[in-house]
Design a protein around this motif. Structure first.
Motif, PDB file in Angstrom:
ATOM      1  N   MET A   1      11.535 134.832 -93.803  1.00 29.45           N
ATOM      2  CA  MET A   1      11.732 133.768 -92.825  1.00 29.45           C
ATOM      3  C   MET A   1      10.621 133.866 -91.774  1.00 29.45           C
ATOM      4  SD  MET A   1      15.150 132.907 -90.536  1.00 29.45           S
ATOM      5  CE  MET A   1      16.177 133.364 -91.877  1.00 29.45           C
ATOM      6  N   LYS A   2       9.930 132.780 -91.534  1.00 24.56           N
ATOM      7  CA  LYS A   2       8.851 132.750 -90.541  1.00 24.56           C
ATOM      8  C   LYS A   2       9.422 132.325 -89.187  1.00 24.56           C
ATOM      9  CE  LYS A   2       4.393 130.561 -89.584  1.00 24.56           C
ATOM     10  NZ  LYS A   2       3.709 131.695 -89.028  1.00 24.56           N
ATOM     11  N   ILE A   3       9.277 133.195 -88.188  1.00 29.93           N
ATOM     12  CA  ILE A   3       9.788 132.944 -86.834  1.00 29.93           C
ATOM     13  C   ILE A   3       8.605 132.663 -85.915  1.00 29.93           C
ATOM     14  CG2 ILE A   3      11.171 133.842 -84.916  1.00 29.93           C
ATOM     15  CD1 ILE A   3      12.640 133.693 -87.676  1.00 29.93           C
ATOM     16  N   THR A   4       8.699 131.575 -85.160  1.00 29.51           N
ATOM     17  CA  THR A   4       7.666 131.224 -84.186  1.00 29.51           C
ATOM     18  C   THR A   4       8.331 130.732 -82.906  1.00 29.51           C
ATOM     19  OG1 THR A   4       7.529 128.963 -85.044  1.00 29.51           O
ATOM     20  CG2 THR A   4       5.968 130.559 -85.964  1.00 29.51           C
ATOM     21  N   LEU A   5       7.539 130.633 -81.849  1.00 26.57           N
ATOM     22  CA  LEU A   5       7.966 129.971 -80.623  1.00 26.57           C
ATOM     23  C   LEU A   5       7.199 128.657 -80.548  1.00 26.57           C
ATOM     24  CD1 LEU A   5       8.004 132.837 -77.963  1.00 26.57           C
ATOM     25  CD2 LEU A   5       9.856 132.038 -79.438  1.00 26.57           C
ATOM     26  N   ALA A   6       7.864 127.603 -80.106  1.00 25.11           N
ATOM     27  CA  ALA A   6       7.229 126.288 -80.038  1.00 25.11           C
ATOM     28  C   ALA A   6       7.562 125.617 -78.718  1.00 25.11           C
ATOM     29  CB  ALA A   6       7.714 125.407 -81.196  1.00 25.11           C
ATOM     30  N   GLN A   7       6.676 124.732 -78.302  1.00 19.48           N
ATOM     31  CA  GLN A   7       6.946 123.902 -77.131  1.00 19.48           C
ATOM     32  C   GLN A   7       8.180 123.043 -77.415  1.00 19.48           C
ATOM     33  OE1 GLN A   7       5.269 123.926 -74.187  1.00 19.48           O
ATOM     34  NE2 GLN A   7       3.860 125.474 -74.936  1.00 19.48           N
ATOM     35  N   ILE A   8       8.918 122.718 -76.375  1.00 22.33           N
ATOM     36  CA  ILE A   8      10.040 121.800 -76.526  1.00 22.33           C
ATOM     37  C   ILE A   8       9.511 120.406 -76.225  1.00 22.33           C
ATOM     38  CG2 ILE A   8      12.339 121.179 -75.722  1.00 22.33           C
ATOM     39  CD1 ILE A   8      12.825 124.177 -75.407  1.00 22.33           C
ATOM     40  N   THR A   9       9.754 119.505 -77.156  1.00 22.25           N
ATOM     41  CA  THR A   9       9.161 118.180 -77.116  1.00 22.25           C
ATOM     42  C   THR A   9      10.220 117.099 -77.299  1.00 22.25           C
ATOM     43  OG1 THR A   9       8.842 118.091 -79.517  1.00 22.25           O
ATOM     44  CG2 THR A   9       7.062 119.106 -78.205  1.00 22.25           C
ATOM     45  N   LYS A  10       9.758 115.876 -77.231  1.00 19.98           N
ATOM     46  CA  LYS A  10      10.625 114.718 -77.491  1.00 19.98           C
ATOM     47  C   LYS A  10      11.242 114.809 -78.895  1.00 19.98           C
ATOM     48  CE  LYS A  10      10.362 109.694 -77.348  1.00 19.98           C
ATOM     49  NZ  LYS A  10       9.500 108.543 -77.118  1.00 19.98           N
ATOM     50  N   GLN A  11      10.513 115.426 -79.816  1.00 24.54           N
ATOM     51  CA  GLN A  11      10.979 115.516 -81.198  1.00 24.54           C
ATOM     52  C   GLN A  11      12.031 116.609 -81.427  1.00 24.54           C
ATOM     53  OE1 GLN A  11       7.566 115.172 -80.423  1.00 24.54           O
ATOM     54  NE2 GLN A  11       7.815 112.990 -80.844  1.00 24.54           N
ATOM     55  N   ASN A  12      12.063 117.640 -80.584  1.00 24.18           N
ATOM     56  CA  ASN A  12      12.990 118.743 -80.880  1.00 24.18           C
ATOM     57  C   ASN A  12      14.002 119.063 -79.783  1.00 24.18           C
ATOM     58  OD1 ASN A  12      11.506 120.181 -78.966  1.00 24.18           O
ATOM     59  ND2 ASN A  12      10.606 121.602 -80.429  1.00 24.18           N
ATOM     60  N   TYR A  13      13.937 118.364 -78.648  1.00 21.58           N
ATOM     61  CA  TYR A  13      14.830 118.757 -77.544  1.00 21.58           C
ATOM     62  C   TYR A  13      16.307 118.554 -77.883  1.00 21.58           C
ATOM     63  CZ  TYR A  13      15.945 114.019 -75.938  1.00 21.58           C
ATOM     64  OH  TYR A  13      16.422 112.740 -75.854  1.00 21.58           O
ATOM     65  N   GLU A  14      16.635 117.521 -78.663  1.00 23.80           N
ATOM     66  CA  GLU A  14      18.051 117.310 -79.007  1.00 23.80           C
ATOM     67  C   GLU A  14      18.583 118.454 -79.859  1.00 23.80           C
ATOM     68  OE1 GLU A  14      18.798 113.411 -80.617  1.00 23.80           O
ATOM     69  OE2 GLU A  14      18.071 112.421 -78.813  1.00 23.80           O
ATOM     70  N   ALA A  15      17.774 118.935 -80.790  1.00 26.95           N
ATOM     71  CA  ALA A  15      18.196 120.069 -81.621  1.00 26.95           C
ATOM     72  C   ALA A  15      18.426 121.306 -80.757  1.00 26.95           C
ATOM     73  CB  ALA A  15      17.148 120.350 -82.699  1.00 26.95           C
ATOM     74  N   ILE A  16      17.600 121.491 -79.743  1.00 28.51           N
ATOM     75  CA  ILE A  16      17.766 122.628 -78.824  1.00 28.51           C
ATOM     76  C   ILE A  16      19.077 122.487 -78.044  1.00 28.51           C
ATOM     77  CG2 ILE A  16      16.820 123.751 -76.754  1.00 28.51           C
ATOM     78  CD1 ILE A  16      15.310 124.352 -79.406  1.00 28.51           C
ATOM     79  N   CYS A  17      19.373 121.281 -77.596  1.00 27.96           N
ATOM     80  CA  CYS A  17      20.604 121.042 -76.829  1.00 27.96           C
ATOM     81  C   CYS A  17      21.861 121.251 -77.669  1.00 27.96           C
ATOM     82  CB  CYS A  17      20.596 119.628 -76.246  1.00 27.96           C
ATOM     83  SG  CYS A  17      19.351 119.396 -74.963  1.00 27.96           S
ATOM     84  N   GLU A  18      21.752 121.101 -78.967  1.00 30.06           N
ATOM     85  CA  GLU A  18      22.911 121.232 -79.856  1.00 30.06           C
ATOM     86  C   GLU A  18      23.183 122.663 -80.312  1.00 30.06           C
ATOM     87  OE1 GLU A  18      22.051 118.397 -82.931  1.00 30.06           O
ATOM     88  OE2 GLU A  18      22.399 116.701 -81.593  1.00 30.06           O
ATOM     89  N   LEU A  19      22.284 123.586 -80.019  1.00 30.72           N
ATOM     90  CA  LEU A  19      22.491 124.972 -80.434  1.00 30.72           C
ATOM     91  C   LEU A  19      23.668 125.578 -79.678  1.00 30.72           C
ATOM     92  CD1 LEU A  19      18.772 126.167 -80.450  1.00 30.72           C
ATOM     93  CD2 LEU A  19      20.157 125.493 -82.423  1.00 30.72           C
ATOM     94  N   GLU A  20      24.390 126.481 -80.353  1.00 31.07           N
ATOM     95  CA  GLU A  20      25.576 127.097 -79.748  1.00 31.07           C
ATOM     96  C   GLU A  20      25.608 128.586 -80.025  1.00 31.07           C
ATOM     97  OE1 GLU A  20      28.738 125.039 -81.770  1.00 31.07           O
ATOM     98  OE2 GLU A  20      28.830 123.487 -80.233  1.00 31.07           O
TER      99      GLU A  20
END
Length: 145
Positions: A1-20
């Protein structure tokens, strides 16, 4: 599994908000949505998505408190992705990025003093406990750079 850190953008912010996190962890972790709002309205707040094989699975936020000090305020991995070493790899990546800050002398993190898992995890990266925070609620641990 490849793990990276990425900027939070218009494309991924909703997925970040849904994490639990797990129900047991909820009292230890602030909402990702709230953290993104904080970062949007405060300078010196930096957010990153933790990404596993292209999918957002966790969240980081750190704050540059001064020219020489950064505090990690938020760090979480979604409950479905815990216990897979994602958090360990992600924290290593975050510390590597934070250490690039010019003049940095100290990285700090706080956690519930009753959370022995957090204590062991952070100490394995070199964080040393220095006592309770100013509010007397959380343990403060630091790495001197």
């Amino acid at each position: 599994m490849k793990i990276t850190l990425a900027q939070i953008t218009k494309q991924n912010y909703e997925a970040i908000c849904e994490l639990e996190v797990t129900e047991e962890q909820e009292s230890y972790v602030a909402s990702n949505t709230w953290s993104l709002v904080e970062a949007a309205y405060n300078s010196g707040y930096f957010t990153r998505a933790i990404v596993a094989d292209g999918k957002p699975v966790g969240f980081f936020m750190w704050v540059q408190e001064s020219e020489v000090k950064v505090s990690i305020w938020r760090f979480m991995v979604d409950k479905e992705y815990q216990k897979k070493s994602i958090g360990r790899v992600a924290l290593g990546l975050a510390l590597q990025e934070i250490r690039q800050i010019e003049y940095l002398k100290e990285i700090e993190i706080c956690y519930n003093p009753n959370n022995v898992v957090a204590q062991g995890f952070y100490s394995s990266f070199g964080f040393a406990e220095v006592g309770m925070d100013a509010d007397g609620e959380d343990m403060l641990a630091i790495i001197r750079v």
